[in-house]
Design a protein around this motif. Structure first.
Motif, PDB file in Angstrom:
ATOM      1  N   MET A  61       0.823  -1.323   0.020  1.00 31.62           N
ATOM      2  CA  MET A  61       0.093  -0.203  -0.042  1.00 31.62           C
ATOM      3  C   MET A  61       0.861   1.062   0.100  1.00 31.62           C
ATOM      4  O   MET A  61       0.577   2.247  -0.819  1.00 31.62           O
ATOM      5  CB  MET A  61      -0.806   0.030   1.403  1.00 31.62           C
ATOM      6  CG  MET A  61      -2.117  -0.633   1.350  1.00 31.62           C
ATOM      7  SD  MET A  61      -3.128  -0.568   2.805  1.00 31.62           S
ATOM      8  CE  MET A  61      -3.551   1.045   2.583  1.00 31.62           C
ATOM      9  N   THR A  64       2.633   1.877  -3.255  1.00 32.15           N
ATOM     10  CA  THR A  64       1.651   2.101  -4.467  1.00 32.15           C
ATOM     11  C   THR A  64       1.447   3.748  -4.127  1.00 32.15           C
ATOM     12  O   THR A  64       1.408   4.609  -5.091  1.00 32.15           O
ATOM     13  CB  THR A  64       0.457   1.407  -4.494  1.00 32.15           C
ATOM     14  OG1 THR A  64       1.002  -0.052  -4.442  1.00 32.15           O
ATOM     15  CG2 THR A  64      -0.488   1.748  -5.598  1.00 32.15           C
ATOM     16  N   VAL A  65       1.327   4.218  -2.867  1.00 35.87           N
ATOM     17  CA  VAL A  65       0.971   5.438  -2.620  1.00 35.87           C
ATOM     18  C   VAL A  65       2.041   6.324  -2.924  1.00 35.87           C
ATOM     19  O   VAL A  65       2.013   7.323  -3.523  1.00 35.87           O
ATOM     20  CB  VAL A  65       0.327   5.816  -1.025  1.00 35.87           C
ATOM     21  CG1 VAL A  65       0.459   7.304  -0.675  1.00 35.87           C
ATOM     22  CG2 VAL A  65      -1.000   5.262  -0.907  1.00 35.87           C
ATOM     23  N   GLY A 121       2.426  10.213   2.260  1.00 30.47           N
ATOM     24  CA  GLY A 121       2.549   8.823   1.863  1.00 30.47           C
ATOM     25  C   GLY A 121       2.032   7.985   3.246  1.00 30.47           C
ATOM     26  O   GLY A 121       1.181   7.313   3.020  1.00 30.47           O
ATOM     27  N   SER A 124      -1.558   8.980   4.345  1.00 26.85           N
ATOM     28  CA  SER A 124      -2.624   8.314   3.283  1.00 26.85           C
ATOM     29  C   SER A 124      -2.905   6.737   3.585  1.00 26.85           C
ATOM     30  O   SER A 124      -3.983   6.480   3.403  1.00 26.85           O
ATOM     31  CB  SER A 124      -2.307   8.486   1.957  1.00 26.85           C
ATOM     32  OG  SER A 124      -1.922   9.868   1.626  1.00 26.85           O
ATOM     33  N   VAL A 125      -1.824   6.167   3.761  1.00 23.27           N
ATOM     34  CA  VAL A 125      -2.127   4.784   4.171  1.00 23.27           C
ATOM     35  C   VAL A 125      -2.942   4.557   5.320  1.00 23.27           C
ATOM     36  O   VAL A 125      -3.839   3.736   5.516  1.00 23.27           O
ATOM     37  CB  VAL A 125      -0.604   3.989   4.283  1.00 23.27           C
ATOM     38  CG1 VAL A 125      -0.970   2.721   4.857  1.00 23.27           C
ATOM     39  CG2 VAL A 125       0.035   3.830   3.164  1.00 23.27           C
ATOM     40  N   ILE A 128      -6.633   5.782   4.626  1.00 25.67           N
ATOM     41  CA  ILE A 128      -7.310   4.696   3.559  1.00 25.67           C
ATOM     42  C   ILE A 128      -7.611   3.382   4.325  1.00 25.67           C
ATOM     43  O   ILE A 128      -8.772   2.663   4.012  1.00 25.67           O
ATOM     44  CB  ILE A 128      -6.376   4.443   2.264  1.00 25.67           C
ATOM     45  CG1 ILE A 128      -6.168   5.677   1.552  1.00 25.67           C
ATOM     46  CG2 ILE A 128      -6.951   3.350   1.532  1.00 25.67           C
ATOM     47  CD1 ILE A 128      -5.326   5.552   0.396  1.00 25.67           C
ATOM     48  N   VAL A 225      -2.488  11.831  -4.993  1.00 23.74           N
ATOM     49  CA  VAL A 225      -3.037  10.513  -4.592  1.00 23.74           C
ATOM     50  C   VAL A 225      -4.580  10.415  -4.499  1.00 23.74           C
ATOM     51  O   VAL A 225      -4.995   9.065  -5.230  1.00 23.74           O
ATOM     52  CB  VAL A 225      -2.573  10.364  -3.088  1.00 23.74           C
ATOM     53  CG1 VAL A 225      -3.313   8.861  -2.483  1.00 23.74           C
ATOM     54  CG2 VAL A 225      -1.215  10.260  -2.829  1.00 23.74           C
ATOM     55  N   ARG A 231      -4.724   3.339  -9.140  1.00 23.61           N
ATOM     56  CA  ARG A 231      -3.873   3.230  -8.012  1.00 23.61           C
ATOM     57  C   ARG A 231      -4.673   3.676  -6.593  1.00 23.61           C
ATOM     58  O   ARG A 231      -4.293   2.523  -5.536  1.00 23.61           O
ATOM     59  CB  ARG A 231      -2.581   4.360  -7.541  1.00 23.61           C
ATOM     60  CG  ARG A 231      -1.572   4.042  -8.617  1.00 23.61           C
ATOM     61  CD  ARG A 231      -0.365   4.712  -8.265  1.00 23.61           C
ATOM     62  NE  ARG A 231       1.100   4.237  -9.048  1.00 23.61           N
ATOM     63  CZ  ARG A 231       1.260   4.979 -10.275  1.00 23.61           C
ATOM     64  NH1 ARG A 231       0.866   5.867 -10.534  1.00 23.61           N
ATOM     65  NH2 ARG A 231       2.414   4.588 -10.869  1.00 23.61           N
ATOM     66  N   LEU A 232      -5.653   4.184  -6.434  1.00 23.84           N
ATOM     67  CA  LEU A 232      -6.395   4.397  -5.266  1.00 23.84           C
ATOM     68  C   LEU A 232      -7.243   3.234  -4.943  1.00 23.84           C
ATOM     69  O   LEU A 232      -7.268   2.530  -3.976  1.00 23.84           O
ATOM     70  CB  LEU A 232      -7.297   5.327  -5.266  1.00 23.84           C
ATOM     71  CG  LEU A 232      -8.119   5.966  -3.976  1.00 23.84           C
ATOM     72  CD1 LEU A 232      -7.327   6.231  -2.821  1.00 23.84           C
ATOM     73  CD2 LEU A 232      -9.166   7.214  -4.408  1.00 23.84           C
ATOM     74  N   VAL A 235      -4.891   0.482  -3.785  1.00 22.79           N
ATOM     75  CA  VAL A 235      -4.530   0.431  -2.353  1.00 22.79           C
ATOM     76  C   VAL A 235      -5.664   0.267  -1.548  1.00 22.79           C
ATOM     77  O   VAL A 235      -5.405  -0.503  -0.449  1.00 22.79           O
ATOM     78  CB  VAL A 235      -4.262   2.399  -2.078  1.00 22.79           C
ATOM     79  CG1 VAL A 235      -4.045   2.432  -0.449  1.00 22.79           C
ATOM     80  CG2 VAL A 235      -2.871   2.576  -3.040  1.00 22.79           C
TER      81      VAL A 235
END
Length: 339
Positions: A61, A64-65, A121, A124-125, A128, A225, A231-232, A235
């Protein structure tokens, strides 16, 4: 580690010990020890193997972010970087809130990315991961309600989780809606006050401009992002895989003690219990274990001592193993985990 952080760490550690002491007193320490001694070693090893699957999924994840932000991190390195981020979260009070700055520093160190890019980064992980957890809570609780009556304890836990998550979503929406104003006005408020924190060597105007530039890039990276839909989606899928790996790990931990627990119960108990990570304890240590026991005893019908033993095996894989791997990673990358 400066004196203030050392004091916070010691207080948090003592708090965790106190929580464990109360927990063991309530469920019976002898029963917990007997359950742990009876555990099937091969299934305990399986719990740890599944935990590695969770760690790998969420490290992908992060990779990818970061790729969406133009930062390329090799797959293997991303695993150790994310383990380092989990280590930072687990040794600082308030979980992710305390560990994210250290994790961002680690990312910037190993990838030559800007600090604010690393912060976007890892943040965001973490954000999400909330999306699948909400779905798992709602689906799991709804299915559980068709098989058994919801107790008051579970209703309170679910209600509190929904209220907390709703408040977080509202705050995030407001911050995003008015982020242009924040970029313009917040540095002017913060910069003059930073001189009180030992930053007198910076001129207020220079520091204000630097903060405005960094904050602007921070929100630009968040937008990059959020608008990269493919990509989202990937993730979010990896996040769900991570939660399922955790569910499988806890299922196997119970199996190691000879108990068969319905996975749909664990689907909503795991994200619910992890909300206790917001407590001022190192990574929620003690608080999360107590939350697991509180939720699992009435929903599984397994004796409290066996539930506690299963949770300790599970947390050994989810908490202590990443602390070991991540601690070595942080040391190898030359980043101080607690500043």
């Amino acid at each position: 580690m400066d004196e203030r952080n050392r004091r916070a760490f010691i207080i948090g550690g003592l708090g965790a010990i106190a929580v464990f002491a109360v927990l063991f007193f309530a469920v019976g320490a002898r029963g917990v020890v007997d359950s742990l001694l009876s555990a099937d070693p091969s299934l305990v090893a399986g719990t740890f193997a599944l935990a590695l699957g969770w760690l790998a999924a969420w490290s992908l994840m992060l990779r990818t972010v970061l790729a969406a932000l133009g930062v390329d991190v090799p797959v293997v390195r991303s695993f150790f970087v994310y383990a380092g981020a989990v280590f930072a979260n687990n040794v600082t009070p308030f979980g992710q809130a305390g560990g994210e700055p250290v994790a961002a520093l680690l990312i910037s160190k190993v990838s030559d990315a800007r600090y604010e890019t690393g912060l976007v980064g890892i943040a965001s992980v973490d954000v999400i991961n909330v999306v699948p957890s909400i779905s798992l809570i709602l689906v799991g609780v709804a299915y559980y309600a068709t098989t058994a009556a919801l107790g008051s304890r579970l209703e309170t836990a679910v209600g509190s989780a929904v209220a907390l998550i709703s408040a977080i979503v509202i705050v995030m929406a407001l911050v995003w809606r008015y982020h242009d104003r924040l970029v313009e006005r917040l540095p002017a408020v913060v910069a003059p006050r930073l001189g009180r924190l030992g930053l007198e060597r910076f001129e207020s105007e220079t520091l204000e401009e630097d903060l405005r530039d960094r904050l602007g890039r921070f929100f630009e990276n968040i937008e990059r992002v959020a608008t990269d839909r493919w990509r989202l989606a990937a993730v979010v899928g990896l996040s769900l895989c991570g939660w399922l790996f955790q569910t499988a790990a806890l299922t196997v931990a119970f199996a190691a003690l000879g108990y068969d627990v319905a996975p749909y119960v664990l689907l909503f108990v795991i994200p619910l219990a992890n909300l206790a990570g917001a407590a001022p304890l190192p990574g929620g240590l003690g608080g999360i274990e107590a939350a697991f026991v509180t939720l699992l005893v009435p929903t599984t019908g397994v004796p409290a001592s066996a539930v506690t033993a299963a949770v300790l095996i599970f947390r050994g894989a989810i908490y202590w193993m990443p602390v070991l791997i991540g601690g070595v990673s942080v040391s190898a990358f030359g980043v101080r985990a607690v500043r």
